[in-house]
Write a protein that holds these residues in place. Structure first.
Motif, PDB file in Angstrom:
ATOM      1  N   SER A 150     -10.722  35.383  26.944  1.00 17.89           N
ATOM      2  CA  SER A 150     -11.633  36.649  27.229  1.00 17.89           C
ATOM      3  C   SER A 150     -11.463  37.725  26.111  1.00 17.89           C
ATOM      4  CB  SER A 150     -11.623  37.007  28.447  1.00 17.89           C
ATOM      5  OG  SER A 150     -11.739  36.172  29.515  1.00 17.89           O
ATOM      6  N   TYR A 210     -11.948  41.765  25.275  1.00 20.16           N
ATOM      7  CA  TYR A 210     -12.083  43.062  25.884  1.00 20.16           C
ATOM      8  C   TYR A 210     -12.179  44.355  24.707  1.00 20.16           C
ATOM      9  CZ  TYR A 210     -11.125  41.058  30.203  1.00 20.16           C
ATOM     10  OH  TYR A 210     -11.254  40.342  31.204  1.00 20.16           O
ATOM     11  N   PHE A 262     -15.481  44.465  29.275  1.00 22.34           N
ATOM     12  CA  PHE A 262     -15.369  43.207  28.987  1.00 22.34           C
ATOM     13  C   PHE A 262     -16.529  42.793  27.722  1.00 22.34           C
ATOM     14  CE2 PHE A 262     -15.268  38.728  29.830  1.00 22.34           C
ATOM     15  CZ  PHE A 262     -16.654  38.307  29.932  1.00 22.34           C
ATOM     16  N   GLU A 298     -16.306  35.881  27.546  1.00 23.22           N
ATOM     17  CA  GLU A 298     -15.408  34.765  27.804  1.00 23.22           C
ATOM     18  C   GLU A 298     -15.771  33.449  27.471  1.00 23.22           C
ATOM     19  OE1 GLU A 298     -15.344  33.720  31.859  1.00 23.22           O
ATOM     20  OE2 GLU A 298     -13.869  32.231  31.690  1.00 23.22           O
ATOM     21  N   ASN A 330     -19.342  33.946  30.099  1.00 21.14           N
ATOM     22  CA  ASN A 330     -19.645  35.124  30.422  1.00 21.14           C
ATOM     23  C   ASN A 330     -19.905  36.181  29.217  1.00 21.14           C
ATOM     24  OD1 ASN A 330     -19.851  35.383  33.485  1.00 21.14           O
ATOM     25  ND2 ASN A 330     -17.820  34.756  33.398  1.00 21.14           N
ATOM     26  N   LYS A 331     -20.935  37.151  29.417  1.00 24.98           N
ATOM     27  CA  LYS A 331     -20.901  38.045  28.561  1.00 24.98           C
ATOM     28  C   LYS A 331     -20.972  39.336  28.944  1.00 24.98           C
ATOM     29  CE  LYS A 331     -23.825  38.518  24.181  1.00 24.98           C
ATOM     30  NZ  LYS A 331     -23.781  39.987  24.117  1.00 24.98           N
ATOM     31  N   GLY A 332     -20.384  40.378  28.473  1.00 26.52           N
ATOM     32  CA  GLY A 332     -20.605  41.730  28.777  1.00 26.52           C
ATOM     33  C   GLY A 332     -21.717  42.304  28.066  1.00 26.52           C
ATOM     34  N   SER A 342      -6.103  32.630  29.818  1.00 24.38           N
ATOM     35  CA  SER A 342      -5.701  31.965  31.031  1.00 24.38           C
ATOM     36  C   SER A 342      -5.700  30.696  31.064  1.00 24.38           C
ATOM     37  CB  SER A 342      -6.679  32.501  32.356  1.00 24.38           C
ATOM     38  OG  SER A 342      -7.933  32.353  32.110  1.00 24.38           O
ATOM     39  N   ASP A 352      -6.976  28.341  33.252  1.00 24.72           N
ATOM     40  CA  ASP A 352      -8.493  27.890  33.359  1.00 24.72           C
ATOM     41  C   ASP A 352      -9.219  28.959  34.001  1.00 24.72           C
ATOM     42  OD1 ASP A 352      -7.332  25.666  35.974  1.00 24.72           O
ATOM     43  OD2 ASP A 352      -8.496  27.780  36.265  1.00 24.72           O
ATOM     44  N   ARG A 353     -10.598  28.883  34.490  1.00 28.90           N
ATOM     45  CA  ARG A 353     -11.397  29.731  34.801  1.00 28.90           C
ATOM     46  C   ARG A 353     -11.705  29.753  36.445  1.00 28.90           C
ATOM     47  NH1 ARG A 353     -17.124  29.318  34.591  1.00 28.90           N
ATOM     48  NH2 ARG A 353     -17.136  31.391  33.758  1.00 28.90           N
ATOM     49  N   GLN A 358      -4.634  36.651  33.780  1.00 29.44           N
ATOM     50  CA  GLN A 358      -4.748  36.579  32.558  1.00 29.44           C
ATOM     51  C   GLN A 358      -3.533  37.204  31.844  1.00 29.44           C
ATOM     52  OE1 GLN A 358      -9.244  37.861  31.227  1.00 29.44           O
ATOM     53  NE2 GLN A 358      -8.864  38.873  33.148  1.00 29.44           N
ATOM     54  N   TYR A 403      -3.343  46.083  36.839  1.00 29.69           N
ATOM     55  CA  TYR A 403      -2.699  46.063  35.624  1.00 29.69           C
ATOM     56  C   TYR A 403      -1.867  47.292  35.239  1.00 29.69           C
ATOM     57  CZ  TYR A 403      -5.065  41.530  34.677  1.00 29.69           C
ATOM     58  OH  TYR A 403      -5.586  40.445  34.935  1.00 29.69           O
ATOM     59  N   GLY A 415     -16.360  32.698  39.317  1.00 36.04           N
ATOM     60  CA  GLY A 415     -15.594  31.975  38.495  1.00 36.04           C
ATOM     61  C   GLY A 415     -15.627  32.894  37.261  1.00 36.04           C
ATOM     62  N   GLY A 416     -14.597  32.695  36.405  1.00 35.27           N
ATOM     63  CA  GLY A 416     -14.535  33.085  35.225  1.00 35.27           C
ATOM     64  C   GLY A 416     -13.868  34.498  35.244  1.00 35.27           C
ATOM     65  N   PHE A 417     -13.994  35.136  34.147  1.00 37.03           N
ATOM     66  CA  PHE A 417     -13.012  36.403  33.994  1.00 37.03           C
ATOM     67  C   PHE A 417     -13.737  37.335  33.470  1.00 37.03           C
ATOM     68  CE2 PHE A 417      -9.020  34.976  35.560  1.00 37.03           C
ATOM     69  CZ  PHE A 417      -9.023  33.627  35.014  1.00 37.03           C
ATOM     70  N   LYS A 418     -14.978  37.509  33.966  1.00 34.16           N
ATOM     71  CA  LYS A 418     -15.974  38.774  33.516  1.00 34.16           C
ATOM     72  C   LYS A 418     -15.344  39.997  34.597  1.00 34.16           C
ATOM     73  CE  LYS A 418     -20.350  40.868  33.092  1.00 34.16           C
ATOM     74  NZ  LYS A 418     -21.763  40.595  33.234  1.00 34.16           N
ATOM     75  N   THR A 419     -14.253  40.529  33.990  1.00 32.36           N
ATOM     76  CA  THR A 419     -13.363  41.511  34.671  1.00 32.36           C
ATOM     77  C   THR A 419     -13.836  42.796  34.485  1.00 32.36           C
ATOM     78  OG1 THR A 419     -11.615  40.079  34.641  1.00 32.36           O
ATOM     79  CG2 THR A 419     -11.104  42.443  35.198  1.00 32.36           C
ATOM     80  N   ILE A 420     -14.233  43.663  35.450  1.00 35.80           N
ATOM     81  CA  ILE A 420     -14.433  45.298  35.126  1.00 35.80           C
ATOM     82  C   ILE A 420     -13.200  45.983  35.579  1.00 35.80           C
ATOM     83  CG2 ILE A 420     -16.213  46.884  35.893  1.00 35.80           C
ATOM     84  CD1 ILE A 420     -17.652  44.373  34.763  1.00 35.80           C
TER      85      ILE A 420
END
Lengths: 114, 113
Positions: free
Chosen positions: A33, A35, A45, A48, A56-58, A94, A96-97, A103, B36, B97-102
């Motif tokens: 991912s 950032y 973000f 990913e 995934n997309k920000g 990471s 996996d997802r 992370q 974190y 799922g996944g890491f679209k982290t805010i």
């Protein structure tokens, strides 16, 4: 085991140029991912990748793009740089997802746009 | 819009004081929650995480956090801070799922020796 590495660590570009940043995840990690960290907006973000596919997309403009290679290494590209793109760009990997794994973040690439 | 709010941007404490950093998120449904920490000159690293089960989570260096679903909160606590806890602390949330982290905006903690 080596951590997440990012190259280059520092970069200075001028407006209108493009830039490519590289990220090597921890060995065995398949998810990467990206950032953007700025004093004003904090950590945001970007996208990913997993198995060479963006998952995934920000909320960033299309000037920001990325890709992932078969060895899980990832690159992100910013085209037509703007002053506001100056930031620390962080990569995280990471295993996996899906599972409850954390992370691991790299040191970042500090991009300055003049 | 989905968001993560950290109540304090800057906190100054003396050593041995107790710490509580607030974090609220605005999502419904199942979430994964993280704290974190970024020590001066170091990488962002995981302090603790909550995925399911016991809402009181213990992390590294004596930190703990409590997930209160009804309040959409995940506050970080430490009974007695040390000078070495001086750092910036980020609350973060992912969904599905996944890491679209805010991430929250972060809280800079300074501990006076």
């Amino acid at each position: 085991k080596a951590g997440v590495t990012q190259t280059p660590r520092y970069l200075i570009k001028t407006r209108g140029q493009q830039v490519t940043l590289s990220c090597s995840p921890i060995s065995g990690h398949r998810s990467v991912s990206w950032y953007q960290q700025t004093p004003g907006q904090g950590l945001q973000f970007l996208f990913e990748y997993f198995s060479e596919t963006q998952r995934n997309k920000g909320n960033f403009p299309g000037r920001f793009s990325g890709r992932q290679f078969s060895n899980s290494r990832s690159e992100m590209n910013v085209s037509t740089l703007e002053l506001g793109d100056s930031a620390l760009y962080l990569c995280a990997s990471s295993l996996d997802r899906w599972t409850s794994v954390e992370q691991f973040f790299g040191p970042g690439t500090r991009l300055t746009v003049l | 819009a989905q968001s993560v709010s950290q109540h304090n941007h800057h906190v100054i404490l003396s050593e041995a004081a107790s710490l509580e950093l607030g974090c609220n998120y605005s999502y419904g449904g199942t979430v994964n929650l993280f704290w974190y920490v970024q020590y001066p000159g170091q990488h962002l690293q995981l302090l603790l995480k909550y995925f399911s089960g016991d809402p009181l989570v213990k992390g590294i260096k004596g930190f703990e956090a409590e997930f209160i679903k009804s309040k959409f909160s995940f506050n970080l606590r430490k009974p007695s801070v040390q000078w070495s806890d001086t750092a910036e602390y980020f609350c973060a949330v992912t969904r599905g799922g996944g890491f679209k982290t805010i991430f929250g905006a972060g809280t800079r903690l300074f501990v006076k020796a």
